[in-house]
Design a protein around this motif. Structure first.
Motif, mmCIF file in Angstrom:
data_model
loop_
_atom_site.group_PDB
_atom_site.id
_atom_site.type_symbol
_atom_site.label_atom_id
_atom_site.label_comp_id
_atom_site.label_asym_id
_atom_site.label_seq_id
_atom_site.Cartn_x
_atom_site.Cartn_y
_atom_site.Cartn_z
ATOM 1 N N LYS A 1 8.540 23.483 -13.362
ATOM 2 C CA LYS A 1 7.997 24.275 -14.464
ATOM 3 C C LYS A 1 7.739 25.703 -14.001
ATOM 4 O O LYS A 1 8.015 26.074 -12.854
ATOM 5 C CB LYS A 1 6.741 23.604 -14.993
ATOM 6 C CG LYS A 1 6.983 22.140 -15.396
ATOM 7 C CD LYS A 1 5.871 21.571 -16.228
ATOM 8 C CE LYS A 1 5.985 22.042 -17.653
ATOM 9 N NZ LYS A 1 4.971 21.413 -18.540
ATOM 10 N N ASP A 2 7.193 26.508 -14.919
ATOM 11 C CA ASP A 2 7.078 27.940 -14.654
ATOM 12 C C ASP A 2 6.283 28.256 -13.393
ATOM 13 O O ASP A 2 6.644 29.158 -12.625
ATOM 14 C CB ASP A 2 6.493 28.668 -15.866
ATOM 15 C CG ASP A 2 5.187 28.063 -16.365
ATOM 16 O OD1 ASP A 2 4.755 27.031 -15.814
ATOM 17 O OD2 ASP A 2 4.604 28.618 -17.306
ATOM 18 N N ASN A 3 5.195 27.522 -13.136
ATOM 19 C CA ASN A 3 4.399 27.801 -11.941
ATOM 20 C C ASN A 3 5.139 27.441 -10.657
ATOM 21 O O ASN A 3 4.973 28.100 -9.630
ATOM 22 C CB ASN A 3 3.067 27.050 -12.009
ATOM 23 C CG ASN A 3 2.122 27.663 -13.026
ATOM 24 O OD1 ASN A 3 2.107 28.872 -13.220
ATOM 25 N ND2 ASN A 3 1.335 26.832 -13.687
ATOM 26 N N HIS A 4 5.964 26.388 -10.711
ATOM 27 C CA HIS A 4 6.795 26.074 -9.546
ATOM 28 C C HIS A 4 7.801 27.192 -9.294
ATOM 29 O O HIS A 4 8.084 27.550 -8.143
ATOM 30 C CB HIS A 4 7.556 24.758 -9.753
ATOM 31 C CG HIS A 4 6.677 23.572 -10.000
ATOM 32 N ND1 HIS A 4 6.562 22.984 -11.238
ATOM 33 C CD2 HIS A 4 5.858 22.872 -9.174
ATOM 34 C CE1 HIS A 4 5.731 21.961 -11.157
ATOM 35 N NE2 HIS A 4 5.284 21.874 -9.919
ATOM 36 N N VAL A 5 8.355 27.726 -10.383
ATOM 37 C CA VAL A 5 9.345 28.801 -10.269
ATOM 38 C C VAL A 5 8.714 30.031 -9.633
ATOM 39 O O VAL A 5 9.295 30.670 -8.732
ATOM 40 C CB VAL A 5 9.921 29.139 -11.660
ATOM 41 C CG1 VAL A 5 10.750 30.421 -11.598
ATOM 42 C CG2 VAL A 5 10.761 27.978 -12.180
ATOM 43 N N VAL A 6 7.485 30.363 -10.072
ATOM 44 C CA VAL A 6 6.782 31.509 -9.487
ATOM 45 C C VAL A 6 6.559 31.295 -7.998
ATOM 46 O O VAL A 6 6.801 32.179 -7.162
ATOM 47 C CB VAL A 6 5.444 31.736 -10.213
ATOM 48 C CG1 VAL A 6 4.610 32.785 -9.472
ATOM 49 C CG2 VAL A 6 5.680 32.182 -11.644
ATOM 50 N N ALA A 7 6.090 30.082 -7.645
ATOM 51 C CA ALA A 7 5.786 29.790 -6.240
ATOM 52 C C ALA A 7 7.036 29.790 -5.372
ATOM 53 O O ALA A 7 6.994 30.200 -4.204
ATOM 54 C CB ALA A 7 5.066 28.448 -6.131
ATOM 55 N N ALA A 8 8.165 29.327 -5.943
ATOM 56 C CA ALA A 8 9.398 29.212 -5.160
ATOM 57 C C ALA A 8 10.214 30.491 -5.124
ATOM 58 O O ALA A 8 11.117 30.636 -4.286
ATOM 59 C CB ALA A 8 10.255 28.074 -5.708
ATOM 60 N N GLY A 9 9.949 31.408 -6.058
ATOM 61 C CA GLY A 9 10.681 32.673 -6.065
ATOM 62 C C GLY A 9 11.871 32.712 -6.997
ATOM 63 O O GLY A 9 12.756 33.549 -6.831
ATOM 64 N N TYR B 1 15.054 24.944 -7.856
ATOM 65 C CA TYR B 1 15.992 23.824 -8.021
ATOM 66 C C TYR B 1 16.592 23.424 -6.682
ATOM 67 O O TYR B 1 16.626 22.234 -6.323
ATOM 68 C CB TYR B 1 17.086 24.219 -9.014
ATOM 69 C CG TYR B 1 18.223 23.237 -9.091
ATOM 70 C CD1 TYR B 1 18.048 21.989 -9.676
ATOM 71 C CD2 TYR B 1 19.477 23.550 -8.561
ATOM 72 C CE1 TYR B 1 19.096 21.073 -9.733
ATOM 73 C CE2 TYR B 1 20.529 22.658 -8.621
ATOM 74 C CZ TYR B 1 20.337 21.412 -9.211
ATOM 75 O OH TYR B 1 21.362 20.503 -9.258
ATOM 76 N N ASP B 2 17.040 24.404 -5.917
ATOM 77 C CA ASP B 2 17.655 24.113 -4.618
ATOM 78 C C ASP B 2 16.659 23.457 -3.668
ATOM 79 O O ASP B 2 17.020 22.567 -2.890
ATOM 80 C CB ASP B 2 18.210 25.396 -3.997
ATOM 81 C CG ASP B 2 19.476 25.891 -4.688
ATOM 82 O OD1 ASP B 2 20.108 25.086 -5.405
ATOM 83 O OD2 ASP B 2 19.822 27.073 -4.504
ATOM 84 N N ALA B 3 15.398 23.878 -3.737
ATOM 85 C CA ALA B 3 14.378 23.314 -2.843
ATOM 86 C C ALA B 3 14.162 21.833 -3.142
ATOM 87 O O ALA B 3 14.029 21.014 -2.218
ATOM 88 C CB ALA B 3 13.068 24.081 -3.006
ATOM 89 N N VAL B 4 14.148 21.475 -4.421
ATOM 90 C CA VAL B 4 13.991 20.062 -4.781
ATOM 91 C C VAL B 4 15.202 19.257 -4.347
ATOM 92 O O VAL B 4 15.077 18.151 -3.808
ATOM 93 C CB VAL B 4 13.757 19.912 -6.300
ATOM 94 C CG1 VAL B 4 13.721 18.432 -6.686
ATOM 95 C CG2 VAL B 4 12.464 20.591 -6.714
ATOM 96 N N ARG B 5 16.376 19.803 -4.563
ATOM 97 C CA ARG B 5 17.595 19.089 -4.198
ATOM 98 C C ARG B 5 17.650 18.812 -2.687
ATOM 99 O O ARG B 5 18.097 17.751 -2.244
ATOM 100 C CB ARG B 5 18.834 19.894 -4.622
ATOM 101 C CG ARG B 5 19.154 19.861 -6.087
ATOM 102 C CD ARG B 5 20.020 18.657 -6.485
ATOM 103 N NE ARG B 5 19.430 17.373 -6.168
ATOM 104 C CZ ARG B 5 18.665 16.673 -6.990
ATOM 105 N NH1 ARG B 5 18.416 17.121 -8.180
ATOM 106 N NH2 ARG B 5 18.140 15.513 -6.611
#
Length: 291
Positions: free
Chosen positions: A180-188, A194-198
């Motif tokens: 979600k949006d907060n994960h996107v902010v934290a991951a950059g 997406y790549d980090a989860v994969r």
């Protein structure tokens, strides 16, 4: 009670967990050291038997029949006889008999409110879900629930969604990744997240939330095959479907209401998710009469 437990398990419900929920609910009415149902004890002879009938007072869809039966069996034990019970998922009309039980009247009335609390709420969830299913009929879209469930009631509420014809989204944070949006902010960024989860969990399904078409394009290029369109306009959702062209399933979410369901489904999205199925649903009006 083994038959009820087997029925709950067959329905995908954790029987031990449901039994514990029933016991907790009953304990609210009979705290430790308390005298129990003082009204029933004072007004009803211990040996008086009767029949309690739970009926529908409005149209809807039934869910939670086995849970209601479990309440009566927990309170009364072997002295209860269930002579009639409609299957979950049944369409109800006003006046329909949902459940008929026979046994000691004190026990029937002690169990009444707890049984109705489970049955009315779960049938409310199923009925609300069925409204969304009807609104989407003839489109490709299916309605999904969310994790916006009452604490301790998730398995039951998601079961009720299935009774109403809906589909379950993830049941826990371990079932799938939802970026979600907060994960996107934290991951950059969406692709970085997406790549980090994969990399971390290559075998777990992953869905990524986007709120604009640029994010969608980036995810499609990265190979993401499930994308959540958050609070997008109908025009942007329509364009998202065109851009995806079957490469990813698309889920519409965010502030959706029943009166907009068909308009959103007409964009061609695969799923519509709404927390309203569980977090703020109105109970179905059911009542118990003694004879």
């Amino acid at each position: 009670m083994n038959d009820v437990h087997e029925e709950l398990t067959a329905a995908g419900l954790p029987a031990a967990e449901i039994e514990a929920a029933v016991l907790r609910a009953l304990d609210e009415d009979r705290p430790a050291g308390g005298p129990g149902d003082v009204t029933s004890v004072a007004t009803i002879p211990a040996d008086q038997h009767g029949t309690a009938t739970i009926g529908a007072r409005e149209a809807g869809v039934l869910a939670g029949g086995a849970v209601a039966e479990l309440v009566f069996r927990t309170v009364i034990g072997d002295d209860v006889v269930v002579s009639e019970r409609l299957p979950d998922g049944s369409a109800l009309a006003p006046g329909d008999v949902v459940l008929r039980v026979e046994g000691p009247v004190r026990g029937l009335l002690t169990a009444e409110r707890t049984a109705l609390n489970f049955l009315s709420h779960l049938s409310g969830v199923a009925s609300a879900t069925a409204q969304w299913v009807r609104a989407l009929d003839g489109t490709r879209a299916r309605v999904l629930d969310t994790r916006k469930t009452l604490p301790g009631w998730r398995a039951l509420q998601k079961y009720a969604v299935r009774c109403g014809g809906g589909l379950n989204h993830r049941t826990s944070l371990s079932d799938m990744a939802l970026v979600k949006d907060n994960h996107v902010v934290a991951a950059g960024g969406v692709v970085a997240a997406y790549d980090a989860v994969r990399r971390a969990y290559p075998d777990i399904p992953v869905e990524v939330e986007v709120d604009d078409l640029d994010g969608l394009r980036a995810l499609l290029e990265a190979g993401c095959d499930r994308i959540l369109l958050d609070n997008m306009s109908v025009a942007d959702m329509t364009e998202a479907v065109r851009l995806a062209a079957g490469r990813a399933s698309l889920e519409a979410s965010g502030g959706l209401t029943l009166d907009r369901a068909r308009e959103v489904a007409a964009t061609g999205v695969d799923f519509i998710s709404t927390g309203a199925l569980t977090h703020s649903v109105r109970v179905l009006d059911l009542g118990l009469d003694l004879s």
